[in-house]
Enzyme design. Structure first.
Site, mmCIF file in Angstrom:
data_model
loop_
_atom_site.group_PDB
_atom_site.id
_atom_site.type_symbol
_atom_site.label_atom_id
_atom_site.label_comp_id
_atom_site.label_asym_id
_atom_site.label_seq_id
_atom_site.Cartn_x
_atom_site.Cartn_y
_atom_site.Cartn_z
ATOM 1 N N GLY A 46 0.840 -1.198 0.000
ATOM 2 C CA GLY A 46 0.000 0.000 0.000
ATOM 3 C C GLY A 46 0.872 1.244 0.000
ATOM 4 O O GLY A 46 0.515 2.279 0.567
ATOM 5 N N SER A 97 1.558 3.347 -2.263
ATOM 6 C CA SER A 97 1.096 4.536 -2.988
ATOM 7 C C SER A 97 -0.131 5.139 -2.309
ATOM 8 O O SER A 97 -0.739 6.078 -2.802
ATOM 9 C CB SER A 97 0.754 4.172 -4.443
ATOM 10 O OG SER A 97 -0.371 3.316 -4.458
ATOM 11 N N GLY A 98 -0.510 4.565 -1.175
ATOM 12 C CA GLY A 98 -1.783 4.957 -0.558
ATOM 13 C C GLY A 98 -1.701 6.180 0.349
ATOM 14 O O GLY A 98 -0.632 6.712 0.647
ATOM 15 N N ALA A 114 0.163 5.731 3.850
ATOM 16 C CA ALA A 114 1.614 5.800 3.698
ATOM 17 C C ALA A 114 2.036 7.262 3.531
ATOM 18 O O ALA A 114 2.968 7.733 4.181
ATOM 19 C CB ALA A 114 2.057 4.968 2.504
ATOM 20 N N ARG A 157 -0.234 -1.426 -6.876
ATOM 21 C CA ARG A 157 -0.465 -1.845 -8.268
ATOM 22 C C ARG A 157 0.076 -0.845 -9.272
ATOM 23 O O ARG A 157 0.497 -1.206 -10.353
ATOM 24 C CB ARG A 157 -1.961 -2.005 -8.516
ATOM 25 C CG ARG A 157 -2.506 -3.259 -7.882
ATOM 26 C CD ARG A 157 -3.902 -3.523 -8.332
ATOM 27 N NE ARG A 157 -3.892 -4.038 -9.695
ATOM 28 C CZ ARG A 157 -4.592 -5.077 -10.098
ATOM 29 N NH1 ARG A 157 -5.372 -5.718 -9.268
ATOM 30 N NH2 ARG A 157 -4.556 -5.482 -11.347
ATOM 31 N N ASP A 194 -3.383 0.088 16.635
ATOM 32 C CA ASP A 194 -4.587 0.851 16.947
ATOM 33 C C ASP A 194 -4.069 2.256 17.266
ATOM 34 O O ASP A 194 -3.432 2.459 18.304
ATOM 35 C CB ASP A 194 -5.297 0.253 18.166
ATOM 36 C CG ASP A 194 -6.568 1.008 18.500
ATOM 37 O OD1 ASP A 194 -6.581 2.250 18.348
ATOM 38 O OD2 ASP A 194 -7.549 0.371 18.929
ATOM 39 N N HIS A 195 -4.304 3.193 16.369
ATOM 40 C CA HIS A 195 -3.612 4.475 16.523
ATOM 41 C C HIS A 195 -4.030 5.217 17.799
ATOM 42 O O HIS A 195 -3.318 6.093 18.273
ATOM 43 C CB HIS A 195 -3.762 5.353 15.272
ATOM 44 C CG HIS A 195 -5.095 6.000 15.109
ATOM 45 N ND1 HIS A 195 -6.201 5.326 14.655
ATOM 46 C CD2 HIS A 195 -5.502 7.271 15.330
ATOM 47 C CE1 HIS A 195 -7.226 6.159 14.619
ATOM 48 N NE2 HIS A 195 -6.833 7.341 15.012
ATOM 49 N N HIS A 226 -10.808 1.022 19.113
ATOM 50 C CA HIS A 226 -10.440 2.193 19.915
ATOM 51 C C HIS A 226 -11.178 2.240 21.264
ATOM 52 O O HIS A 226 -10.559 2.417 22.307
ATOM 53 C CB HIS A 226 -10.746 3.489 19.152
ATOM 54 C CG HIS A 226 -10.225 3.494 17.739
ATOM 55 N ND1 HIS A 226 -9.018 2.961 17.398
ATOM 56 C CD2 HIS A 226 -10.757 3.971 16.578
ATOM 57 C CE1 HIS A 226 -8.813 3.125 16.089
ATOM 58 N NE2 HIS A 226 -9.861 3.723 15.571
ATOM 59 N N LYS A 279 -15.817 17.654 16.841
ATOM 60 C CA LYS A 279 -14.879 16.560 17.096
ATOM 61 C C LYS A 279 -14.535 16.575 18.571
ATOM 62 O O LYS A 279 -14.093 17.605 19.103
ATOM 63 C CB LYS A 279 -13.610 16.795 16.264
ATOM 64 C CG LYS A 279 -12.451 15.907 16.620
ATOM 65 C CD LYS A 279 -12.579 14.539 16.013
ATOM 66 C CE LYS A 279 -11.485 13.594 16.482
ATOM 67 N NZ LYS A 279 -11.721 12.222 16.066
#
Ligand code: BG6
Length: 483
Positions: free
Chosen positions: A12, A14-15, A18, A46, A178-179, A241, A342
């Site tokens: 991943g 190119s995601g 990243a 890909r 788990d961020h 979370h 938020k």
């Protein structure tokens, strides 16, 4: 620990993840010298990118997240990146990948160490794990794997994925990320609980009335309708979370701070997690979907969402444990998209005590996680010029300068992966318990859906979610502290 030798392979590459998180975090770790001369990163995806193009992307990612950088450093860092066009279902491609990893290992003296990072669509995790195993991609040194969420869709699929991953990796080498566990205030829960007599001594059902966890988001599902509609708030936010937060709040004190001891304390607690019956799900859970406004779509009208969708964008619920320091204390939680703001916060509500002044306010301990980081305790005192009791906050805050030093959650967690510290990652036995709970709720909802009478509250966007969530409390004296 400095200059860890390793070849890192990012599936991943190119995601979005990243670009936004991994490349900037890796750069910071490079600047600190944790990885330096003996590392290389292979980005795979890909798209037919070149090494040079990936390096440009990496350099862009750093410029987008850093105000001031030394261009020579960025260039030197980016030179460690290599791109391999890769179709995860094509076995041949793993052979090429293995060859490149070996070449780079020789060039950078990486000592056979490999770090695999699954940063792509979760439906590919199993396939990648299978081919890492059957094409023997692991090296002769350490082999670690980082797996993004969601880890499975339910217990059965999580078990299957775990089987595929453990074919090549030991549990100690699997970093289920788990961020939330990388967030400053989440990492503050244990020191707050265990170093303050003021807090530690009241951490029981004798003094705590209930605990409330809110993970509210202003945003809707945005461009992720396709994924989200197969997931919903319960799987997307509670399974990971919220449950990690609950576990940190309810676990017994670990015997020391080693990763093993912390996980042991969590596991001990989770054995006593009460799994709800369908009747309890009906009584103690509320699910909802956001409606539209003049300028925004209702959830059911979002792109790639089924117009008859029963997927929840909001959930409120209750849980309890039968053991641990707060056995029996109700823990209420809620999370939803398109809230008024938020806000991630935890409210610990203490019981009232009898006192000669009559009415007094409850003491609450609030931990604000996002967007601000602070802890405050509400406290009663006397009013100045009239009889009666007033309430003020005792607040623990960080200065702006301190806040600026707080590393991003990803940077912290990636650091821990390199340093081989799994304290802030999800152990399989924890994940398994979380899924057992989630499956019980999902099954009950599924039955309601099949019976044709699902109760899915429709809520107005940018407010506080469905009002039905006000009714999940055990007693009429309980209510949401954050309103
Ligand atoms: C992710 C969810 O895990 O967490 C998203 O998939 C959600 O739907 C995000 O928006 C929230 O994270 P944070 O750090 O912004 O609270």
């Amino acid at each position: 620990m400095k200059n860890i030798p390793v070849i890192m392979i990012i599936f991943g590459g190119s995601g979005d993840l990243a670009h936004r998180k991994l490349y900037p975090s890796l750069f910071n770790l490079y600047e600190q010298g944790l990885i330096h001369d003996n590392f290389a990163v292979i980005g795979t995806a890909r798209r037919p990118w070149s090494h040079e193009y990936l390096r440009e992307q990496v350099s862009d990612a750093i410029h987008e997240t850093h105000d001031q950088v030394d261009e020579n450093e960025v260039k030197a860092f980016a030179s460690h990146f290599y791109y391999q066009s890769h179709d995860v279902t094509n076995v041949e491609h793993y052979v090429t990948l293995k060859k490149l990893a070996q070449e780079l290992d020789d060039r950078y003296s990486a000592q056979g160490n490999r770090l695999f990072y699954m940063a792509m669509a979760p439906r590919f995790f199993g396939t990648i794990a299978t081919h890492i195993n059957d094409q023997h991609l692991t090296g002769s040194g350490f082999n670690r794997i980082v797996v993004e969420k969601p880890f499975g869709h339910d217990l059965a699929s999580a078990e299957q994925l775990n089987k595929e991953i453990t074919a090549s990796f030991d549990e100690n080498d699997i970093f289920r990320i788990d961020h939330y566990l990388g967030k400053e205030m989440i990492q503050n829960i244990m020191p707050m609980r265990f170093t303050n007599p003021l807090i530690k001594n009241i951490w029981s059902g004798e003094y705590i009335k209930n605990i409330q966890i809110t993970l509210a988001e202003r945003l809707g599902v945005e461009a992720r309708g396709g994924y989200y509609d197969t997931s919903g708030a319960l799987r997307d936010m509670v399974q990971n979370h919220i449950f990690q937060i609950i576990t940190l709040l309810a676990m017994p004190e670990p015997k020391d701070l080693s990763s093993d001891s912390v996980h042991q304390a969590k596991q001990e607690l989770l054995k006593s997690l009460i799994i709800p019956t369908p009747e309890e799900v009906k009584k103690n859970f509320v699910r909802g979907q956001y409606l539209g406004s003049d300028t925004t779509f209702a959830y059911k009208k979002e792109p790639n969402v089924d117009p008859d969708s029963t997927t929840e964008t909001y959930v409120a619920g209750k849980t309890k444990f039968t053991s641990g320091p707060i056995a029996g204390v109700p823990i209420y939680f809620r999370t939803g998209k398109e809230f008024k703001e938020k806000k991630t916060r935890i409210d610990i509500v203490l019981k009232h005590i009898n006192n000669p002044y009559g009415q007094a306010h409850s003491n609450n301990i609030t931990i604000e996680v996002d967007p601000e980081s602070k802890i405050y305790i509400t406290i009663n005192g006397k009013k100045i010029d009239e009889p009666g009791i007033r309430r003020e906050d005792l607040t623990y805050v960080f200065s702006k300068e301190e806040m600026a030093k707080v590393p991003d959650g990803y940077e912290r967690l990636l650091h821990d992966v390199f340093a081989n510290d799994s304290t802030n990652f999800t152990h399989w036995s924890e994940l398994k318990r979380y899924w057992e709970f989630i499956d019980a709720v999902e099954d009950a909802w599924q039955k309601e859906n099949e019976a044709g009478n699902p109760e899915i509250a429709q809520y107005l966007p940018y407010r506080m979610g469905p009002k039905e969530a006000d009714n999940i409390f055990e007693s009429p004296t309980e209510h949401w502290i954050y309103e």
